[in-house]
Scaffold this motif. Structure first.
Motif, short mmCIF file in Angstrom:
data_model
loop_
_atom_site.label_atom_id
_atom_site.label_comp_id
_atom_site.label_asym_id
_atom_site.label_seq_id
_atom_site.Cartn_x
_atom_site.Cartn_y
_atom_site.Cartn_z
N ALA A 1 0.84 -1.20 0.00
CA ALA A 1 0.00 0.00 0.00
C ALA A 1 0.87 1.26 0.00
CB ALA A 1 -0.93 -0.01 1.21
N ARG A 2 1.96 1.24 0.75
CA ARG A 2 2.89 2.39 0.75
C ARG A 2 3.52 2.56 -0.63
NH1 ARG A 2 4.90 4.67 5.37
NH2 ARG A 2 6.95 4.95 4.41
N TYR A 3 3.91 1.46 -1.24
CA TYR A 3 4.49 1.50 -2.58
C TYR A 3 3.48 2.07 -3.58
CZ TYR A 3 6.33 -0.38 -7.01
OH TYR A 3 6.78 -0.52 -8.30
N ALA A 4 2.24 1.61 -3.51
CA ALA A 4 1.20 2.10 -4.42
C ALA A 4 0.97 3.59 -4.25
CB ALA A 4 -0.09 1.32 -4.19
N ALA A 5 1.02 4.07 -3.01
CA ALA A 5 0.82 5.50 -2.77
C ALA A 5 1.95 6.34 -3.36
CB ALA A 5 0.72 5.76 -1.27
N LEU A 6 3.16 5.79 -3.36
CA LEU A 6 4.31 6.53 -3.90
C LEU A 6 4.37 6.48 -5.42
CD1 LEU A 6 7.08 5.42 -1.36
CD2 LEU A 6 6.12 7.71 -1.60
N SER B 1 1.62 5.36 -7.58
CA SER B 1 0.30 5.36 -8.24
C SER B 1 0.07 4.09 -9.05
CB SER B 1 0.14 6.60 -9.14
OG SER B 1 0.22 7.78 -8.37
#
Length: 462
Positions: free
Chosen positions: A116-121, A123
């Motif tokens: 989820a952190r990776y996806a936020a960084l 997109s």
């Protein structure tokens, strides 16, 4: 529809995997996502991909071209077309963790959180499936899938399980832990090459030696100080009883904060492991792991990773030796072994660990890809210590020894706050920072780059 040419006659499977092919349903994409029929401008723009896209084209170059074409055709960058140009990149990950009884549930949730952190960084759309039993049974492994639709990546993630075996040797009684760790440290004193270990890295020597010292000094001080003060007011025996009570109530929490019990358990277990070997149950589990990995090396994967972390880096060497034996001495080029927070010297520098020395010597003669990612501030890890050089003057593996340089990817308050807890810091190899690193765990296992590409990208960072 633009369809690539058929593979050249005699082209190998590995060459096929390296070709970046295009298959774009032009009219379907335009009509469905834009709501209008295809126009000549759009068709002409997308036809240009054939000019740009040669069989050896660099995907990092192609992406900006595709985005520019989408802007020409549709007036904006077009994510569906960006994803459509990619042939699926299929990755198989085997993860072997450390001496931790928390097991698969904890690590599956940790992976979800970091994805989820990776996806936020980035997109990028990352989807993590639920856990299922592995093909060899739930006792051997658990698996889940990681889908990255944006980058066109599918990862089959298999968690190699030995937490049940850890639970059987996990010492819970404090008095039992004190007695058994005292015996273990006596064995380490006789057999561990501490002088060589100190020459390699000073930090791990401190990490190994401070737990028994603190386990004695902290309870003693917490008992003596109040007892001496109270002895001025009450009889000495009553003061002594109060001191012992205070120590019993407080010392456990202080020692736990300093990770002393976990390190005592770690060193006790690995003292026995060095002297006696893995034992029948663990050896059988390693055989099962090796069978799973060897079988998947024939699968339709673009990359196969064996990721080892912490104490898993120790067992990973024995595991890899058995995989190579099952494969007749060779591994495919798409295979790579990763060592995160590597602690191999804990066993390798024991003079009596002959079984383990043989494993490392055998691997020193084997050609394969190994990438070690260990942080200098991590007191439990052996940064820049090549495990194969511990037993052999030369080795055949293609090795990279890297620091993850966590300080570049965390804001100062998060970086320093994390490193105040050394135990949690040892898990930063499995986390995503405040800024994306090519070597963070989710980038390596769910991103488009191969490990080799990630290492190359990381080396360009000043």
């Amino acid at each position: 529809m633009i369809i690539p040419a058929e593979p050249a006659e005699g082209e190998t499977g590995e060459q096929r995997r390296q070709r970046h092919r295009i298959a774009i349903g032009l009219h379907m994409t335009v009509e469905f996502h834009v709501g209008a029929p295809a126009v000549a401008l759009a068709a002409a723009a997308i036809d240009a991909i054939e000019i740009v896209m040669t069989p050896a084209a660099d995907i990092a170059v192609v992406f900006p071209v595709v985005d520019e074409i989408a802007v020409i055709a549709f007036g904006r960058a077009h994510a569906p077309i960006r994803a459509a140009v990619l042939e699926k990149f299929k990755r198989k990950v085997f993860y072997l963790g450390g001496f931790d009884p928390r097991g698969v549930r904890f690590y599956h949730q940790l992976y979800r959180e970091q994805a989820a952190r990776y996806a936020a960084l980035t997109s990028e759309a990352i989807e993590i499936s639920g856990r299922q039993a592995g093909p060899a049974g739930a006792a051997v492994s658990a698996r889940w899938t990681v889908g990255n639709a944006t980058a066109g990546v599918e990862t089959d993630y298999e968690y190699l399980r030995w937490e049940d075996l850890i639970g059987k040797v996990w010492i819970r009684n404090p008095l039992n832990l004190a007695v058994r760790s005292a015996r273990a440290y006596a064995g380490h004193a006789r057999h561990m090459d501490f002088l060589r270990m100190r020459r390699l890295r000073k930090g791990p020597v401190i990490t190994i030696l401070y737990p028994p010292l603190l386990a004695i000094l902290i309870p003693l001080l917490l008992a003596l100080v109040p007892a001496l003060i109270l002895s001025l007011l009450i009889p000495w025996w009553a003061a002594a009883l109060v001191g012992v009570g205070v120590s019993a109530l407080v010392s456990g929490r202080i020692l736990a904060k300093l990770v002393v019990p976990w390190l005592l358990r770690f060193m006790t277990y690995h003292g026995a492991l060095a002297a006696k070997g893995p034992g029948e149950a663990l050896d059988a589990r390693i055989d099962a792991f090796a069978g799973r990995i060897a079988a998947e090396l024939d699968g339709d994967w673009d990359e196969v990773q064996l990721v080892t972390h912490s104490a898993g880096t120790i067992l990973g060497m024995r595991l890899l030796r058995r995989v190579i034996a099952l494969r007749g001495g060779t591994l495919p080029d798409r295979f790579v072994m990763l060592g995160l927070g590597q602690v191999v010297p804990v066993i390798a520098l024991r003079r009596d660990a002959h079984w383990y020395h043989e494993d490392l010597k055998a691997l020193a003669d084997a050609p394969f890809r190994y990438v070690d990612i260990s942080s200098p501030p991590d007191g439990a890890a052996y940064f820049d210590v090549n495990p194969f050089r511990l037993v052999a003057p030369a080795y055949a593996a293609r090795v990279d020894m890297l620091s993850p340089r966590f300080h570049l990817f965390y804001e100062p308050h998060n970086y320093h706050g994390g490193w105040s807890n050394k135990y949690e810091a040892h898990f930063d190899y499995l986390r995503v920072g405040d800024r994306l690193s090519p070597l963070d765990f989710i980038s390596l296992t769910a991103g488009r780059r191969t490990v080799d590409d990630a290492v190359a990208a990381f080396r360009t960072i000043p």
